[in-house]
Design an enzyme around this catalytic site. Sequence first.
Site, PDB file in Angstrom:
ATOM      1  N   PRO A   2      28.615   1.200  30.945  1.00  0.00           N
ATOM      2  CA  PRO A   2      28.357   1.591  32.245  1.00  0.00           C
ATOM      3  C   PRO A   2      29.541   1.928  32.870  1.00  0.00           C
ATOM      4  CG  PRO A   2      27.413  -0.623  31.515  1.00  0.00           C
ATOM      5  CD  PRO A   2      28.148  -0.096  30.534  1.00  0.00           C
ATOM      6  N   GLU A   3      29.366   3.154  33.499  1.00  0.00           N
ATOM      7  CA  GLU A   3      30.647   3.886  34.155  1.00  0.00           C
ATOM      8  C   GLU A   3      30.535   3.597  35.564  1.00  0.00           C
ATOM      9  OE1 GLU A   3      33.339   5.411  33.089  1.00  0.00           O
ATOM     10  OE2 GLU A   3      32.965   6.098  31.082  1.00  0.00           O
ATOM     11  N   HIS A  90      19.163 -12.631  25.542  1.00  0.00           N
ATOM     12  CA  HIS A  90      20.469 -11.966  26.158  1.00  0.00           C
ATOM     13  C   HIS A  90      20.460 -11.850  27.635  1.00  0.00           C
ATOM     14  CE1 HIS A  90      21.468 -10.955  22.074  1.00  0.00           C
ATOM     15  NE2 HIS A  90      20.426 -10.044  22.026  1.00  0.00           N
ATOM     16  N   ARG A 108      25.999  -7.442  24.242  1.00  0.00           N
ATOM     17  CA  ARG A 108      27.169  -7.557  23.359  1.00  0.00           C
ATOM     18  C   ARG A 108      28.235  -8.526  24.111  1.00  0.00           C
ATOM     19  NH1 ARG A 108      29.057  -1.572  21.944  1.00  0.00           N
ATOM     20  NH2 ARG A 108      30.721  -3.033  20.751  1.00  0.00           N
ATOM     21  N   ARG A 151      56.065  12.709  36.840  1.00  0.00           N
ATOM     22  CA  ARG A 151      55.591  12.123  35.582  1.00  0.00           C
ATOM     23  C   ARG A 151      55.211  13.209  34.517  1.00  0.00           C
ATOM     24  NH1 ARG A 151      53.632   6.617  36.419  1.00  0.00           N
ATOM     25  NH2 ARG A 151      53.205   6.809  34.450  1.00  0.00           N
TER      26      ARG A 151
END
Length: 271
Positions: A2-3, A90, A108, A151
């Site tokens: 999931p983002e 789960h 998981r 950078r």
Amino acid sequence: MPELPEVETTVRGLARYLKGERIERVLLHRPDMRFPFPPGLVQTLTGARVTDLGRRAKYGLIHTDRATTMVFHLGMSGRWRIDFSEPAKHDHLVIETASHRFALHDPRRFGFVDLVDTDALESWPPFAAMGPEPLGPGLSAGHLRDAFKRRRQAIKLMLLDQRIVAGLGNIYVCEALFRARIGPRKPAGTVSRPALERLVPAIRAVLEQAIGDGGSTLRDYARPDGELGYFASRFDVYGREGKPCRPPCSGTVKRIVQGGRSTWFCPRCQK
Ligand SMILES: [Zn+2]
């Protein structure tokens, strides 16, 4: 995994059913996920009213009237199920209100939950050093210019650094760099001001499009097979190695590895 857009979709979906509701029952089906459930979780949440929900980076926030916020992270495979008829394997944490049931489901178990004083959220360790929200006012070309100054690291890797921008994952960094026409290997400190001015709206656009695609309810969020729905056909470069770039470009999408992760880009469009 999931983002940010999936977490935002999840939070909006939960808010529709949970905001303003009193939590009547909390059940833990095991002592831990990635980390042990925080002590006092059941006692603190039982009887509490949910005042609001929110998101910081990829963390969901459930604020209560007990000056406490339950923070959740979905890890690799977490999602919330709502109004399920049967408990499932789960389902590690179940919350019940008078009219709805919510289960935090995570095969998981890389996800986790914590309880944080609402007033002290900004200093909660994962948030303390975090950069601005990509959809909030803190992200600007000026912020990126300051963060990138001198950078030499590739801009792709700098954008994945949560201290610079919070919650950006691989998919959306690749897509945003494509839209802004910036080469992913370009040293961050050498990216021009006009390019940074293109990058900020590009980041917002790819996230907002993904949030829009995610639908407005939890039921829409997970496909029937339980997998998270990514709309890969809508990506311009992510996962499209060897495929033609978008017209009118006649280039081919290329994949390279940076920092151990794949980057997809069009060498013709992105300089
Ligand atoms: Zn191209």
